[in-house]
Design an enzyme around this catalytic site. Structure first.
Site, PDB file in Angstrom:
ATOM      1  CG  HIS A  39      38.192  31.688  45.359  1.00  0.00           C
ATOM      2  ND1 HIS A  39      38.051  31.192  44.090  1.00  0.00           N
ATOM      3  CD2 HIS A  39      39.518  31.905  45.550  1.00  0.00           C
ATOM      4  CE1 HIS A  39      39.242  31.101  43.531  1.00  0.00           C
ATOM      5  NE2 HIS A  39      40.153  31.533  44.386  1.00  0.00           N
ATOM      6  CG  ASP A  98      44.281  34.877  49.731  1.00  0.00           C
ATOM      7  OD1 ASP A  98      45.405  34.535  49.337  1.00  0.00           O
ATOM      8  OD2 ASP A  98      43.315  35.060  48.970  1.00  0.00           O
TER       9      ASP A  98
END
Length: 500
Positions: free
Chosen positions: A337, A393
């Site tokens: 991320h 995700d």
């Protein structure tokens, strides 16, 4: 090394070009970019170009906003090194376990958890703003049957703004919303009404995009169901009555909505604030946020993660796939991320949700592949050294797939709750007592210096040009080829010359 505490924290900078020293105040561990601009040198003394504007002050070059704070906010706090995410100070893990989406939405919007009466009024208002104009339904029907749902949703929010002229600063005056910052109650009423409208209608618009893809008639919002329960009704109800979604799926979707509601100044929120700084209406602002969220590096990542897992197929194929990743032949989706350099706290909460959902829907066939990939991430030096851990995700896509949502609907499931975060930041922006300045980033110009116009007859092709320096050849269909071979007169009465 001991750190000396100063009464007035500051940064002392010496410009070696000039020998001048500057003291820049430090506030909240930051310095103002406009203070950096005070550092100036005479143009032309350091092999600079006129386009560098050296005498106008030093600029901060930060491609992709890697370390630039653009707002002061009280909404969401993220500590990427320690894996912390808090809404208005409350850890995301507590909200997922104890709160619900509309309560967390109130918290994000107004700063505190609502009282019983505040929550009741808030919920009633939102659930009575769920209907959309029938002409907007007609707009959905104008799309091709195979249009991406996110394209339809993006267009729908922009269209919805055309049905609310009273909420358009271009029609009602540019201070329509910013007047609220000074305590103008009428302005504040208009502002908050649009927030209720957008949050209420977001599931209805999202469901319309889904039903359009399915070739099914649109449902009307149901009364008496929760926010996510109504959403599932809008998506799935056929010809029955007294529809009730499965409580585990309803609760899981509600929890996912909390997790996705906000995430500080991410790509789409930055887009919302950028567009909002022009003082455009909030429907256009949310539509712009949808456009940013649509991208595979943002809201489309959960869809991409599932496609990757489907391609890998089974756990025994993980090592071979990861070998290609380490050789940079493939892209790993669902890991790492931009902010988190530790475990994404959202992924931890979602991992627990996944087990609850799988107990109802059956175990996702891709779960073993996903777990093997996650184990590889924990044990691989390549992954650990790059802080590549499963992100939100990775697991959300598994839950969505288990719940039966099509892959291209995943970004829409992200956009519906993220409307709350977008609007919370937009509201904060409009209520800034200092006013709203239009966002206008600077650039470092590296192109040609001033040069004189060359007549067409005197121009020569650049011998050093590459494939990027001119349009690539575009292939056309058979009808274009036939038309180019045909002869006819153009609008000037001259014989049209085909392009061959």
């Amino acid at each position: 090394m001991a750190i000396r505490k100063l009464a007035h924290p500051s940064l002392t900078v010496t410009d070696n070009r000039t020998g001048n020293t500057y003291e820049l105040p430090i506030t909240h561990n930051s310095v103002l970019a406009t203070d950096i601009k005070k550092i100036k040198a005479q143009a032309g003394t350091n092999n600079d170009r006129p386009e560098d504007e050296t005498d106008q002050g030093l600029r901060v070059y930060d491609p992709a906003y890697m370390n630039t704070a653009v707002v002061q906010s009280r909404i969401t706090y993220i500590n990427g090194q320690e894996g912390i995410l808090r809404y208005r100070g409350y850890p995301i893990e507590q909200l997922v376990k104890k709160s619900n989406f509309l309560e967390s939405a109130y918290l994000l919007m107004y700063g505190e958890l609502p009282t019983t009466s505040q929550y009741s009024q808030w919920t009633d208002e939102i659930m009575h703003h769920t209907y959309i104009h029938s002409d907007i339904e007609a707009m959905f029907k104008s799309f091709r049957y195979d249009s991406h749902p996110m394209s339809m949703l993006t267009s729908a929010f922009a269209t919805m703004g055309a049905f609310a002229p009273e909420a358009n600063p271009s029609l009602q005056g540019q201070k329509l919303f910013t007047n609220a910052a000074s305590g103008d109650l009428e302005s504040l009423k208009i502002l908050d009404k649009q927030i209720l409208r957008i949050i209420g209608k977001a599931p209805t618009l999202a469901a319309a995009s889904y039903r359009m893809r399915q070739g099914r008639p649109f449902n009307r919002p149901a009364q008496g169901l929760s926010y996510t329960g109504n959403f599932l009704y809008l998506l799935d109800n056929l010809s029955g009555y007294e529809y009730r979604p499965h409580p585990v799926l309803e609760k899981a979707l509600d929890a996912l909505f909390i997790i996705h509601a906000d995430h500080e100044v991410n790509c789409s929120t930055a887009t919302v604030l950028q567009v909002g700084s022009s003082l455009v209406d909030p429907y256009s602002v949310v539509s712009a946020g949808c456009a940013a969220l649509y991208g595979p590096s943002h809201g489309g990542a959960s869809e991409s993660a599932i496609r990757m897992l489907m391609e890998i197929g089974s756990p025994e194929n993980v090592p071979g796939f990861m070998a290609k990743v380490e050789k940079r032949e493939r892209v790993l989706v669902g890991f790492g991320h931009r902010v988190y350099k530790n475990v994404d706290p959202r992924s931890t909460a979602i991992r627990e949700l996944a087990e609850e959902v799988f107990a109802v829907t059956g175990r996702n066939k891709l779960l073993d592949t996903a777990l093997t990939l996650a184990q590889y991430a924990r044990e691989s030096e390549f992954m650990r050294s790059r802080n590549l851990y499963p992100n939100v995700d990775f697991y959300s896509g598994l839950i969505y797939q288990a719940m039966g949502f099509p892959l291209d609907f995943y970004p829409v499931l992200f956009a519906v709750p993220r409307c709350v975060g977008w609007l919370a930041h937009w509201r904060q922006q409009m209520l800034n007592p200092s006013g709203v300045k239009i966002w206008r980033p600077r650039q470092l110009y590296l192109g040609e210096g001033e040069r004189q116009y060359v007549e067409a007859s005197e121009r020569q092709a650049n011998a050093d040009s590459t494939v990027f320096d001119a349009p690539v050849e575009v292939s056309h269909g058979g009808d274009s080829k036939r038309n180019n071979l045909a002869t006819y007169k153009d609008e000037r009465g001259e014989i049209f010359k085909p392009r061959l």
